[in-house]
Design a protein around this motif. Structure first.
Motif, PDB file in Angstrom:
ATOM      1  N   ASP A 139      34.389  32.629  45.198  1.00 20.49           N
ATOM      2  CA  ASP A 139      35.223  33.449  44.905  1.00 20.49           C
ATOM      3  C   ASP A 139      36.444  32.989  44.038  1.00 20.49           C
ATOM      4  OD1 ASP A 139      33.859  35.876  45.987  1.00 20.49           O
ATOM      5  OD2 ASP A 139      34.719  35.556  47.753  1.00 20.49           O
ATOM      6  N   ARG A 142      34.854  31.884  40.582  1.00 15.78           N
ATOM      7  CA  ARG A 142      34.436  32.840  39.737  1.00 15.78           C
ATOM      8  C   ARG A 142      35.962  33.387  39.186  1.00 15.78           C
ATOM      9  NH1 ARG A 142      35.275  37.964  40.953  1.00 15.78           N
ATOM     10  NH2 ARG A 142      35.309  37.557  43.050  1.00 15.78           N
ATOM     11  N   ALA A 155      32.661  40.197  37.458  1.00 14.82           N
ATOM     12  CA  ALA A 155      32.384  40.704  38.732  1.00 14.82           C
ATOM     13  C   ALA A 155      30.935  41.402  38.748  1.00 14.82           C
ATOM     14  CB  ALA A 155      33.403  41.670  39.112  1.00 14.82           C
ATOM     15  N   SER A 158      28.155  38.894  39.260  1.00 11.30           N
ATOM     16  CA  SER A 158      28.237  38.128  40.511  1.00 11.30           C
ATOM     17  C   SER A 158      27.471  39.159  41.540  1.00 11.30           C
ATOM     18  CB  SER A 158      29.763  38.002  40.696  1.00 11.30           C
ATOM     19  OG  SER A 158      29.907  37.581  42.183  1.00 11.30           O
ATOM     20  N   GLN A 159      27.624  40.352  41.082  1.00  7.43           N
ATOM     21  CA  GLN A 159      27.069  41.291  41.914  1.00  7.43           C
ATOM     22  C   GLN A 159      25.458  41.283  41.935  1.00  7.43           C
ATOM     23  OE1 GLN A 159      28.530  44.168  44.149  1.00  7.43           O
ATOM     24  NE2 GLN A 159      30.360  42.710  43.910  1.00  7.43           N
ATOM     25  N   VAL A 351      35.851  45.082  42.409  1.00 12.57           N
ATOM     26  CA  VAL A 351      35.969  43.706  42.749  1.00 12.57           C
ATOM     27  C   VAL A 351      36.743  43.076  41.569  1.00 12.57           C
ATOM     28  CG1 VAL A 351      34.643  41.585  42.385  1.00 12.57           C
ATOM     29  CG2 VAL A 351      33.940  43.500  43.903  1.00 12.57           C
ATOM     30  N   ALA A 352      36.534  43.683  40.331  1.00  9.11           N
ATOM     31  CA  ALA A 352      37.306  42.824  39.077  1.00  9.11           C
ATOM     32  C   ALA A 352      39.003  43.325  39.454  1.00  9.11           C
ATOM     33  CB  ALA A 352      37.202  43.662  37.999  1.00  9.11           C
ATOM     34  N   SER A 355      40.265  40.902  42.124  1.00 13.78           N
ATOM     35  CA  SER A 355      40.027  39.897  41.692  1.00 13.78           C
ATOM     36  C   SER A 355      41.516  39.438  40.890  1.00 13.78           C
ATOM     37  CB  SER A 355      38.850  39.275  40.694  1.00 13.78           C
ATOM     38  OG  SER A 355      37.746  39.351  41.338  1.00 13.78           O
ATOM     39  N   TYR A 367      42.298  35.748  47.727  1.00 17.72           N
ATOM     40  CA  TYR A 367      40.902  36.690  47.677  1.00 17.72           C
ATOM     41  C   TYR A 367      40.272  36.924  49.048  1.00 17.72           C
ATOM     42  CZ  TYR A 367      37.054  39.096  45.734  1.00 17.72           C
ATOM     43  OH  TYR A 367      36.103  40.179  45.372  1.00 17.72           O
TER      44      TYR A 367
END
Length: 443
Positions: A139, A142, A155, A158-159, A351-352, A355, A367
């Motif tokens: 995480d 990324r 994101a 990554s998903q 998620v973005a 982040s 995170y």
């Protein structure tokens, strides 16, 4: 006009094939597979070994390690590894965590549940601990390799990777286990740790990473532990932001826990469930991720997150409709398709946003705290109430309730947006791009 249309399409697709988002895809693949090893895969292995159901379900406690990862995430930020540390703070830790995951999965492969269930339980917990540590590094890596403009697309990639890693490892394990046994199956799946490690070799140490240790003086271990949390909680509106993180997905999580119960009670066959829930749902989820990445870039963070929260809330209504309609394939397709599309879209936008909340000096620790807070309330609280609520009020009213429960998260985010709290709370991960040499203020 035609040129404008062509440019719009290219602009929408191009971010997905840039180096950092492609690396995020590889990171997601490696992040997803340890979860599968102690999830459905281990459940199947234990069941086929003749272990009783109570013992099998107790193994789900291994997942709790993921919710505790913020307790040691500071180590990834502040402790420099000897020898291999020359590769860079993030790259060196990613390799070490990857090796730990491989070792833990190999250890789980070598145990025999029938001969020693206690050792099997310990092996599963070790996979959870190693996987959680791998997640901490992944995480942070990324977030730091992605520029602020790439957080949404990254994101999404990554998903995508997480779904590929978890589903791919689970499927590979079943196929190999049927032919060569579970020992060989787990050994083969350990290779899923390699994509993240290879991505780190190609991309290298993130340019956006900031050293959390001040140059003017030594930093103690205690300082390394508390500074990430102090930095987060001294931001404007930090308590409100944390409250949003805790509640934003309760309604969606509460509903998701019960879908299979609904399908079974309505009388859908296993084939129908597999086709709609697994097949159609999977592709709808991927479409949601793709659309989410594009709209995040076009609409901006605040509007895309608000839209995602609304979509996830409304998706619960579709299951209230399905429950009212009964055994209806069209209703099943619509509910599953919409829910997975909303989840994919929401996964990208939320998620973005999470982040972007991180400070680049403490990416791993912050995170880890955010991701743990985002899931722990749903897992602990909603998991103990869903079945009782359905028995008390029925499926239709239950899904209407989950829609209402999701509303506070939507309203809170709207309020945060209109008061400027979101803009003021964004960390350096959401504002500083590669090559930006501005010095960040100390705490």
């Amino acid at each position: 006009m035609n040129i404008g249309v062509e440019r719009t399409w290219v602009d929408g697709v191009k971010p997905y094939i840039e180096k950092a988002p492609l690396a995020a895809l590889a990171l997601g693949i490696s992040s997803g597979f340890p979860y599968a090893m102690i999830g459905a895969t281990l459940t199947t292995r234990l069941a086929q070994s003749g272990i009783d159901k109570k013992t099998v379900t107790a193994f789900s406690l291994a997942f709790l390690v993921y919710n505790l990862k913020f307790l040691w995430a500071w180590i990834v930020d502040g402790v420099r590894l000897p020898v291999i540390g020359g590769l860079g703070q993030r790259v060196s830790w990613l390799f070490v965590a990857g090796v730990l995951v491989i070792a833990a999965v190999v250890n789980l492969a070598l145990v025999d549940p029938q001969a020693d269930i206690a050792r099997t339980a310990l092996a599963a917990i070790l996979v959870g601990a190693a996987g959680a540590t791998f997640d901490i590094v992944i995480d942070a890596y990324r977030i730091e390799i992605l520029e602020p403009r790439q957080l949404g697309v990254g994101a999404g990639m990554s998903q995508y990777g997480w779904r590929i890693g978890s589903a791919g490892a689970g499927a590979l394990a079943l196929v190999i286990a049927a032919r060569g046994g579970w020992h060989l199956a787990y050994l083969a799946c350990a290779c899923f740790a390699l994509p993240a490690m290879l991505a780190a070799l190609v991309v290298g140490e993130p340019e956006r990473r900031r050293d959390p240790i001040e140059r003017k003086g030594a930093s103690t271990a205690l300082d390394a532990i508390w500074r990430p949390f102090v930095q987060f909680f001294t931001r404007p509106g930090a308590v409100v932001i944390l409250a949003f993180i805790l509640i934003h997905k309760i309604g969606d999580t509460l509903a998701n826990l019960t879908f299979r119960l609904l399908f079974d009670d309505l009388g859908f066959s296993n084939d129908e469930i597999a086709f709609y829930d697994v097949g159609l749902g999977f592709w709808a989820y991927l479409v949601g991720i793709f659309v989410g990445g594009i709209l995040y870039a076009r609409m901006g963070m605040k509007r895309s997150v608000l839209l995602a929260l609304i979509l996830m809330m409304v998706s619960n209504l579709s299951f209230a409709g399905l429950a009212a309609a009964g055994l209806a394939n069209a209703g099943m397709a619509g509910a599953i398709g919409f829910e997975n599309f909303a989840s994919g879209f929401g996964g990208v936008a939320v998620v973005a946003y999470f982040s972007a909340l991180c400070d680049l000096r403490f990416t791993a620790a912050q995170y880890a705290l955010i991701s743990a807070a985002a899931s722990i309330l749903g897992r602990i609280v909603t998991g103990t109430t869903a079945g009782a609520l359905i028995e008390a009020m029925g499926y239709v009213n239950f899904y209407l309730l989950t829609t209402v429960i999701a509303l506070p998260g939507v309203l809170l985010f709207w309020w945060m947006s209109h008061t400027g709290m979101i803009d003021r709370s964004i960390g350096s991960a959401g504002t500083i791009g590669e090559g930006d040499v501005r010095e960040e203020e100390g705490i």
